[in-house]
Design a protein around this motif. Structure first.
Motif, PDB file in Angstrom:
ATOM      1  N   GLY A  13       0.804  -1.223   0.000  1.00  0.00           N
ATOM      2  CA  GLY A  13       0.000   0.000   0.000  1.00  0.00           C
ATOM      3  C   GLY A  13       0.835   1.270   0.000  1.00  0.00           C
ATOM      4  O   GLY A  13       2.069   1.235  -0.108  1.00  0.00           O
ATOM      5  N   THR A  14       0.148   2.383   0.145  1.00  0.00           N
ATOM      6  CA  THR A  14       0.804   3.694   0.081  1.00  0.00           C
ATOM      7  C   THR A  14       1.801   3.873   1.221  1.00  0.00           C
ATOM      8  O   THR A  14       2.980   4.194   0.992  1.00  0.00           O
ATOM      9  N   VAL A  15       1.349   3.669   2.441  1.00  0.00           N
ATOM     10  CA  VAL A  15       2.254   3.824   3.591  1.00  0.00           C
ATOM     11  C   VAL A  15       3.294   2.700   3.569  1.00  0.00           C
ATOM     12  O   VAL A  15       4.491   2.929   3.797  1.00  0.00           O
ATOM     13  N   ASP A  38       1.195  -8.854   2.052  1.00  0.00           N
ATOM     14  CA  ASP A  38       0.009  -8.189   1.509  1.00  0.00           C
ATOM     15  C   ASP A  38      -0.743  -9.274   0.759  1.00  0.00           C
ATOM     16  O   ASP A  38      -0.288 -10.419   0.670  1.00  0.00           O
ATOM     17  N   HIS A  40      -1.733  -8.266  -2.342  1.00  0.00           N
ATOM     18  CA  HIS A  40      -1.419  -7.796  -3.692  1.00  0.00           C
ATOM     19  C   HIS A  40       0.069  -7.911  -3.982  1.00  0.00           C
ATOM     20  O   HIS A  40       0.884  -8.060  -3.062  1.00  0.00           O
ATOM     21  N   ASP A  55      -3.839 -13.196   3.031  1.00  0.00           N
ATOM     22  CA  ASP A  55      -5.078 -12.423   3.093  1.00  0.00           C
ATOM     23  C   ASP A  55      -5.451 -12.300   4.564  1.00  0.00           C
ATOM     24  O   ASP A  55      -5.565 -13.318   5.265  1.00  0.00           O
ATOM     25  N   LEU A  56      -5.633 -11.084   5.016  1.00  0.00           N
ATOM     26  CA  LEU A  56      -5.907 -10.857   6.442  1.00  0.00           C
ATOM     27  C   LEU A  56      -7.191 -11.536   6.912  1.00  0.00           C
ATOM     28  O   LEU A  56      -7.368 -11.774   8.109  1.00  0.00           O
ATOM     29  N   LEU A  75      -0.177  -2.533   9.032  1.00  0.00           N
ATOM     30  CA  LEU A  75      -0.775  -1.473   8.203  1.00  0.00           C
ATOM     31  C   LEU A  75      -1.921  -1.997   7.355  1.00  0.00           C
ATOM     32  O   LEU A  75      -2.727  -1.212   6.844  1.00  0.00           O
ATOM     33  N   GLY A  77      -5.189  -3.284   5.582  1.00  0.00           N
ATOM     34  CA  GLY A  77      -6.597  -3.053   5.877  1.00  0.00           C
ATOM     35  C   GLY A  77      -7.241  -2.134   4.865  1.00  0.00           C
ATOM     36  O   GLY A  77      -6.607  -1.677   3.911  1.00  0.00           O
ATOM     37  N   TYR A 140     -15.248   2.818   9.645  1.00  0.00           N
ATOM     38  CA  TYR A 140     -13.778   2.715   9.534  1.00  0.00           C
ATOM     39  C   TYR A 140     -13.104   3.170  10.827  1.00  0.00           C
ATOM     40  O   TYR A 140     -12.239   2.469  11.375  1.00  0.00           O
ATOM     41  N   LYS A 144     -10.828   1.112  13.854  1.00  0.00           N
ATOM     42  CA  LYS A 144      -9.521   1.478  14.412  1.00  0.00           C
ATOM     43  C   LYS A 144      -9.598   1.564  15.948  1.00  0.00           C
ATOM     44  O   LYS A 144      -8.635   1.225  16.644  1.00  0.00           O
ATOM     45  N   ILE A 167      -2.409   7.752  12.613  1.00  0.00           N
ATOM     46  CA  ILE A 167      -1.985   8.479  11.420  1.00  0.00           C
ATOM     47  C   ILE A 167      -3.096   9.454  11.045  1.00  0.00           C
ATOM     48  O   ILE A 167      -4.284   9.108  11.064  1.00  0.00           O
ATOM     49  N   PHE A 170      -1.255  10.804   5.713  1.00  0.00           N
ATOM     50  CA  PHE A 170       0.030  10.428   5.111  1.00  0.00           C
ATOM     51  C   PHE A 170       0.017  10.885   3.654  1.00  0.00           C
ATOM     52  O   PHE A 170      -0.830  10.460   2.877  1.00  0.00           O
TER      53      PHE A 170
END
Ligand code: NAI
Ligand code: GCB
Length: 273
Positions: A13-15, A38, A40, A55-56, A75, A77, A140, A144, A167, A170
Motif C-alpha cells: 500500500g501507500t504507507v 500483503d 497484492h 489475506d488478512l 498497516l 486493511g 472505519y 480502528k 496516522i 500520510f
C-alpha cells in the motif's frame, strides 16, 4: 530490542511502500529481516527482505506469515469508509487474526496503523491528547478503535507491547489547508514506526501520527517516550495550500475528520449491504 524479523502487513500500500523504502534507515541493526506481506503484488523482496503473501481475512494465512516473527507493523486493511461487512471482515477480523497469530508466535511488540478517524468528530478548535474519549466518525474509525482496544487487551493479558499510531494524513506533501494540521510525511512516518517497534519498555501507547506541524490539533504526548523527533512541518507549504478549503460553515470543515464526518455507508440498509 533483540534483532530478529519484523513483519510489515499492508506492504504493497501507500504507507507500506514508503516504509519499505525508508524503514531500514531508522531501524539501525534491529530486525535484520523485514518480512513484507500483503494480498497484492509485492514485486521482488530486495536485500534484507522477504515476502509472504497473506489475506488478512484468513487466520491460517496470517498465522503462516507470522512464523518466526518478533515484531509487527500492522498497516494492512481498508483505509477509508466502506461497506460495514467489508470493514468488519478486513479491519476487525483481520486485526484480530494479526494479534492472535502474533500471540501464538511469541511476538513481543506490535505497532498498529490507527487513524485520526478514531477521534474525527472532535472540533478543529480543540487540541486533543491521545487519551481523550474516542469520537469515531465512521465504521472505519470504529474499526480502528477496536484495533486499539484489542491491542490494550493483548498488552494487559499477554504482555505484548502495543503502540497505536493515529496516522492523520500520510502524503508525499500536504495538499490542502487541513493538511497543515494533519500531514505525516514519509520520512516522519518511517521514523515513528521504526521507533514504535524498537524503543524498549513502551508497554501500551497511543500517539499522534503527524509531522511536527505548527498548526497540529493533536498533542505530542508519547513522542518523547518514543524518541520521535519529526523532521517535517506542513507550515513550509502554507502559502501554497492554506486557501484550499471548503465552506467554513460545513461540518466537514469544523471537525478534525474532514469529509469522513459526512461520508456514506452509515448502516446495513440499501447500498451498505
Ligand atoms: N494514508 C493515510 O493517510 C492513513 C492511513 N491509515 C492506515 O494506515 C494503513 C495503510 O494505509 P494506506 O497505505 O494509505 O492504505 P492502502 O490501501 O494503500 O494500503 C493498505 C494495504 O492493505 C492491503 N489489504 C487490504 N485488504 C487486505 C486483505 N484482506 N488482506 C491482506 N492485505 C490487505 C492492501 O492490499 C493494501 O496494500 C491502513 O490501515 C490505514 O487505515 C490511517 C490513517 C491515515
Ligand atoms: O483523514 C485523512 O486525511 C486520512 O485518514 C485516513 O485514515 C485514511 O486512511 C486516509 O485515506 C485519509 O486521507
Amino acid at each position: 530490542m533483540t534483532p530478529g524479523r519484523l513483519l510489515l502487513t499492508g506492504a504493497a500500500g501507500t504507507v507500506g511502500t514508503a516504509l519499505r523504502q525508508q524503514l531500514r534507515g531508522f531501524l539501525g541493526d534491529a530486525f535484520p529481516t523485514i518480512r513484507l506481506s500483503d494480498r497484492h503484488d509485492l514485486g521482488t523482496a530486495g536485500k534484507g527482505k522477504e515476502i509472504v503473501y497473506a489475506d488478512l481475512t484468513s487466520f491460517e494465512e496470517v498465522r503462516t506469515a507470522m512464523e518466526g516473527v518478533n515484531a509487527v507493523i500492522h498497516l494492512g486493511g481498508i483505509p477509508d469508509e466502506h461497506r460495514y461487512k467489508a470493514i468488519r471482515d478486513v479491519n476487525v477480523d483481520g486485526t484480530y487474526h494479526v494479534l492472535e497469530a502474533a500471540r501464538q508466535a511469541g511476538v513481543g511488540r506490535i505497532a498498529f496503523a490507527s487513524s485520526i478517524h478514531t477521534v474525527g468528530f472532535y472540533p478543529r478548535a480543540q487540541t486533543i491528547s491521545p487519551t481523550v474519549p474516542v469520537r469515531p466518525d465512521t465504521h472505519y474509525g470504529v474499526s480502528k478503535v477496536y484495533g486499539e482496544a484489542l491491542g490494550r487487551m493483548y498488552w494487559e493479558r499477554y504482555g505484548i507491547e502495543f503502540v497505536a499510531v493515529r496516522i492523520c494524513s500520510f502524503q508525499q506533501r500536504p495538499n490542502d489547508a487541513r493538511h497543515l494540521s494533519t500531514w505525516l510525511s514519509p520520512r516522519d512516518a518511517a521514523q515513528l514506526f521504526a521507533r514504535a517497534v524498537t524503543v524498549p519498555g513502551v508497554g501500551y501507547m497511543v500517539v499522534a501520527g503527524i509531522s511536527g506541524n505548527t498548526r497540529r490539533w493533536m498533542s505530542p504526548e508519547g513522542w518523547d517516550a518514543l524518541g520521535y523527533v519529526p523532521q517535517d512541518d506542513a507550515e513550509t507549504y502554507a502559502a501554497e495550500i492554506e486557501h484550499l478549503h471548503g465552506d467554513p460553515g460545513d461540518l466537514t470543515e469544523q471537525r478534525q475528520g474532514g469529509i469522513f464526518v459526512n461520508s456514506g455507508y452509515t448502516g446495513l440498509a440499501g447500498k451498505e449491504q
